[in-house]
Motif scaffolding. Structure first.
Motif, mmCIF file in Angstrom:
data_model
loop_
_atom_site.group_PDB
_atom_site.id
_atom_site.type_symbol
_atom_site.label_atom_id
_atom_site.label_comp_id
_atom_site.label_asym_id
_atom_site.label_seq_id
_atom_site.Cartn_x
_atom_site.Cartn_y
_atom_site.Cartn_z
ATOM 1 N N THR A 1 0.874 -1.155 0.160
ATOM 2 C CA THR A 1 0.045 0.530 -0.031
ATOM 3 C C THR A 1 0.906 1.404 0.023
ATOM 4 O OG1 THR A 1 0.287 -0.251 2.591
ATOM 5 C CG2 THR A 1 -1.578 -0.789 1.410
ATOM 6 N N MET A 2 0.621 2.452 -0.104
ATOM 7 C CA MET A 2 0.927 3.762 -0.510
ATOM 8 C C MET A 2 1.316 4.086 1.248
ATOM 9 S SD MET A 2 1.767 5.002 -3.054
ATOM 10 C CE MET A 2 1.230 4.178 -4.770
ATOM 11 N N THR A 3 0.071 3.405 1.940
ATOM 12 C CA THR A 3 0.745 4.139 3.481
ATOM 13 C C THR A 3 2.083 3.057 3.998
ATOM 14 O OG1 THR A 3 -1.449 3.579 3.701
ATOM 15 C CG2 THR A 3 0.355 4.114 6.168
ATOM 16 N N GLY A 4 2.169 1.646 3.611
ATOM 17 C CA GLY A 4 3.690 1.743 3.615
ATOM 18 C C GLY A 4 4.874 1.640 2.859
ATOM 19 N N PHE A 5 4.244 2.007 1.991
ATOM 20 C CA PHE A 5 5.405 2.515 0.867
ATOM 21 C C PHE A 5 6.443 3.472 1.381
ATOM 22 C CE2 PHE A 5 7.371 3.672 -2.936
ATOM 23 C CZ PHE A 5 7.808 4.443 -3.062
ATOM 24 N N TRP A 6 5.633 4.813 2.524
ATOM 25 C CA TRP A 6 6.424 6.142 2.726
ATOM 26 C C TRP A 6 6.736 5.742 4.298
ATOM 27 C CZ3 TRP A 6 8.025 9.878 1.317
ATOM 28 C CH2 TRP A 6 7.659 10.828 0.301
ATOM 29 N N SER B 1 -5.447 8.514 2.214
ATOM 30 C CA SER B 1 -6.535 8.312 2.772
ATOM 31 C C SER B 1 -7.317 7.486 2.390
ATOM 32 C CB SER B 1 -7.020 9.833 2.353
ATOM 33 O OG SER B 1 -6.249 11.235 2.829
ATOM 34 N N LEU B 2 -7.676 7.273 1.005
ATOM 35 C CA LEU B 2 -8.771 6.379 0.108
ATOM 36 C C LEU B 2 -8.240 4.717 1.062
ATOM 37 C CD1 LEU B 2 -9.255 7.395 -3.228
ATOM 38 C CD2 LEU B 2 -10.679 7.152 -1.631
#
Lengths: 373, 466
Positions: free
Chosen positions: B274-279, B341-342
């Motif tokens: 996920t993008m969350t994980g990416f960052w 956010s999504l």
């Protein structure tokens, strides 16, 4: 005495311990030191010139710093130039575009040098050029193309690799015909990445033969004779590769990558070798020499050899090889450069190469300057 | 000086290391300080003074904050923040602000200064602020901390391994090492190995795949076929990853040679689902900085839903803006805001649980985000995105023929890029670091990298705008 041998033992044990603790570091240091010494020894032993002078020349040579500082064919993205260009102020290229034609022109058969007085030169130039074009030809009745030059005030250049030629070459004047795509079915294109661009976007990739690739230079060709055949993607010996088929026309554009290799004279001598090879292998072909496309202002660096003054000097030298009967000079720079001679920023991404549409325009120009005999 | 340059590796590094290792331990900070000034001055002589001036003035603020009572402490903190961010604003964002105002109001309200960005200013500004903020918060909490001497303070900020491209350190991480660090042959060896790993990533992977990206851009961004546009996006995604990761590893390696342990900045970001994980895996120290010094002080997620929402939005806008003074960077940051956010609201959990979906999601979206990051001009950006969805503005001029040629030329390299995006190489490296065949591989990588640098091949420095 016992102390000395004990010290030696300590030293040896210490070194062995170092090797055990940091083998990679020790190994790298040793190998590079040995290689460095060997290289220096080789240089010292094989230089005919006094070593001191050679080293002094070599270490201060701008060529070396240019090679390491500039990517020659595939340039960096704007990253580097944005940082460095702020401090480089490109010199304005004086180009007198009011059409003052210098008296010096190249007609191939007889070199006519007119007197230095500009007004008589202008008059003489205009008068005799009319005569040339209007059909004064050689005994065979063929029209001879005239390559004219436009002069400008040269700037003082401190490089030993080039001088400001003080003039720009124009496309050889000749009654060209507009030709169709079929004209190129017996055409041969030789050049660097710009010729590769022509290959990609001219529409002639299936008709003509293209021997070109990033980085191609006359200097390199003289050394190894190789070029990349774009049809197969393979690197081949150029001379043997073109010895089979008979070409009607050869388009040659080399020089941008020669900027980093040496002087204008070296370039001319390399070009002459290339032309001699082409004339021997393809005596029937018309040779079109294409002027190297100028670079954009962001890439032109007056401190080194990568700038339009140096490039123009090569183009002028190349144009002087045009004889107007078999060898002609085509220059597309006026289509793509601004009044200072720089490649327009909106036409290029990296300052050296055109966008795809630019190559299509280039191909159009070539089509409009065909020679049919 | 670039880490990946011959003058750094074979002149500066050798001479500096020699002096550093021969110096007795208590003078090593002086040597490091002096060496870092030489390092910086070699690249940017004019801006050494700005950097040193900033360090000196910040030290004054540091002392003022330490010595003052609770009331004026906050004042000095604010003054310190104003000074540092004003400096950063003037050099980095002034022209951007000027142009934006001109666009909004139709005529120029601010003069355009065209100042050149001092190298590394974004990094050292953030590092200074982090130290000052930590010191302030410790005092607010009543904790006793040792006063840092000027030499230690200055050395910490400007030491060359992390000055120009991070990682952005927290003082606590290196506090003890600043005072007393052990330099040994083993550490020097490990550091050198890590340095080679990073060097090879930059020179043999990033620089080379970067030429594919620039070749595609050179053809023009308005006439690419969709596969070509995607190929370019992947190429850039690989370039920026290996360039930045390589540079961070080189910094870590150099730090280790000096006796420091720097935190890792990248942890297999392209393996995230996920993008969350990416960052949490990309530019870890930057994310940490924004979380600790912007997000949490503003309330973080411990406040109302609207406030949390606002906090996240501000953090992402600022993160984008930090990367460059141009609206495409803000757009880039906001893209992550939207996606994260999504994910938080709807599908993040499912992607984390499902490897195939998660990886597919990332493979599709990451290149698109990098395209937004890479292209500053909005018209060009729009053209490129249209090419990616198969609607090039000028029709397809660069398509199948060039595609096959590039795949042939770059296929093997792309394979290596994919391999190094996995955890395998780093795992092998860590596990077999001392084995003879690993040493041989590293040596070969070093020689090959030096050869490529000497050949004058493309060696871009992507951090000029930081």
């Amino acid at each position: 005495m016992a102390d000395k041998s004990r010290d030696k033992e300590e030293l040896k044990r210490g070194i062995r311990r170092m090797w055990h603790r940091c083998p990679l570091l020790m190994g790298t240091i040793c190998i590079f030191t040995v290689a460095g010494i060997m290289g220096a020894a080789k240089t010292a032993l094989t230089t005919p010139v006094p070593v001191g002078k050679y080293l002094a020349d070599h270490l201060t040579s701008p060529c070396w710093s240019d090679l390491t500082a500039m990517a020659e064919e595939v340039p960096e993205p704007d990253a580097v130039s944005a940082d460095a260009s702020a401090s480089v102020k490109p010199s304005k290229q004086e180009k007198d575009t009011t059409g003052e034609v210098s008296g010096e022109k190249n007609t191939g058969t007889a070199k006519k040098t007119v007197s230095a007085d500009s007004s008589t030169a202008l008059a003489a130039g205009v008068a005799s050029s009319d005569a040339d074009i209007a059909g004064e030809g050689d005994s065979a009745g063929q029209i001879i193309g005239v390559t004219k030059f436009v002069s400008y005030t040269p700037v003082k250049v401190s490089s030993r690799y080039y001088k400001d030629a003080g003039k720009t070459a124009l496309t050889t004047e000749y009654p060209y015909s507009e030709v169709k795509a079929d004209y190129f079915s017996d055409a041969l294109f030789i050049g660097d990445s710009r010729t590769l661009g022509l290959h990609d976007y001219s529409g002639w990739k299936d008709k003509a033969d293209f021997f070109c690739d990033n980085g191609f230079s006359a200097y390199q060709w003289v050394k190894d004779g190789k070029a990349v055949n774009q049809k197969t993607g393979k690197t081949v010996d150029l001379q043997s590769a073109i010895s089979g088929k008979k070409y009607g026309k050869i388009y040659l554009m080399v020089g941008m990558n020669d900027l980093g290799y040496g002087t204008t004279d070296l370039y001319v001598s390399d070009m002459k070798k290339m032309l001699a090879m082409l004339e021997k292998a393809q005596p029937q072909a018309i040779i079109y020499l294409m002027g190297n496309l100028h670079m954009a202002a962001s890439k032109s660096d007056m401190k080194g050899v990568y700038n339009n003054i140096s490039l123009n000097a090569k183009n002028v030298a190349m144009a002087s090889l045009a004889d107007g009967t078999r060898i002609f000079y085509l220059d597309v720079n006026p289509l793509f450069t601004d009044k200072n001679g720089y490649l327009k920023d909106e036409l290029t991404f990296d300052g050296f190469h055109l966008y795809a549409q630019g190559y299509q325009e280039w191909a159009d120009y070539i089509r409009k300057h065909g020679i049919v005999r | 000086m670039l880490f990946s340059s011959l003058i750094f590796i074979f002149r500066f590094l050798i001479i500096f290391m020699l002096i550093y290792f021969l110096t007795p331990e208590r003078y090593r900070n002086i040597v490091l300080f002096a060496g870092s000034i030489v390092f910086y001055a070699a690249g940017e002589p004019r801006f050494v003074f700005i950097m040193l001036g900033s360090v000196c003035l910040n030290y004054v603020f540091y002392l003022l904050i330490r010595k003052s009572g609770a009331g004026s402490r906050k004042l000095f903190l604010i003054l310190m923040l104003l000074f540092n961010f004003a400096l950063l604003f003037v050099f980095k964002y002034w022209d951007f602000a000027a142009e934006t105002l001109t666009t909004i109001f139709g005529h120029p309200l601010m003069p355009v200064l065209k100042l050149v960005l001092p190298l590394g200013i974004s990094f050292y500004t953030f590092q200074i602020v982090s130290l000052q903020a930590d010191s302030y918060m410790a005092l607010q909490n009543g904790q006793e901390t040792r006063q840092i001497s000027f030499l230690t303070f200055a050395t910490y900020i400007i030491m060359f391994p992390q000055l120009v491209a991070g990682p952005i350190l927290k003082y606590d991480e290196v506090a003890s090492e600043m005072e007393h660090r052990i330099c040994s042959a083993e550490k020097a060896e490990d550091g050198f190995k890590l340095f080679i790993f990073g060097l090879a990533l930059k020179v043999l992977l990033a620089n080379k795949i970067g030429t594919l990206w620039s070749t595609i851009c050179m053809a023009g961004m308005d006439a690419l076929s969709a596969p070509m546009a995607w190929l370019g996006a992947f190429a850039y995604s690989f370039q920026i990853y290996f360039d930045f990761w390589g540079y961070s590893l080189m910094a870590m390696g150099l730090g280790e040679m000096l006796g420091f342990y720097f935190p890792e900045n990248f942890h297999d970001p392209y393996l995230a689902r996920t993008m969350t994980g990416f960052w949490r895996r990309w530019h870890i120290t930057l994310g940490r900085w924004f979380r600790e010094y912007v997000y949490i002080p503003m309330g973080g997620s411990r406040c109302s839903r609207e406030r949390t929402f606002r906090n996240i939005l501000i953090v992402w806008a600022l993160t984008g803006l930090w990367h460059g003074a141009s609206w495409n960077f803000v757009l880039w940051g906001l893209t992550f805001f939207v996606l994260i956010s999504l994910e938080k609201a709807f599908y993040g959990k499912y992607l984390e649980k499902n490897a195939v979906l998660g990886h597919l999601y990332m493979i599709l979206l990451i290149p698109v985000t990098w395209v937004i990051f890479a292209i500053t001009d909005f018209t060009d950006l729009l053209s490129y995105l249209r090419c990616m969805i198969g609607m090039p503005p000028a029709g397809v001029l660069t398509g199948a023929d060039q595609l096959f040629r590039y795949l042939r030329q770059y296929g093997l390299l792309l394979g290596f890029c994919v391999l190094f995006s996995t955890a395998i190489p780093m795992m092998l490296y860590q596990k077999y670091r001392k084995h003879w065949w690993m040493l041989l591989t590293l040596f070969a990588a070093f020689v090959f990298s030096v050869y490529e640098i000497a050949n004058g091949s493309s060696n871009p420095f992507l951090y000029f705008r930081f």
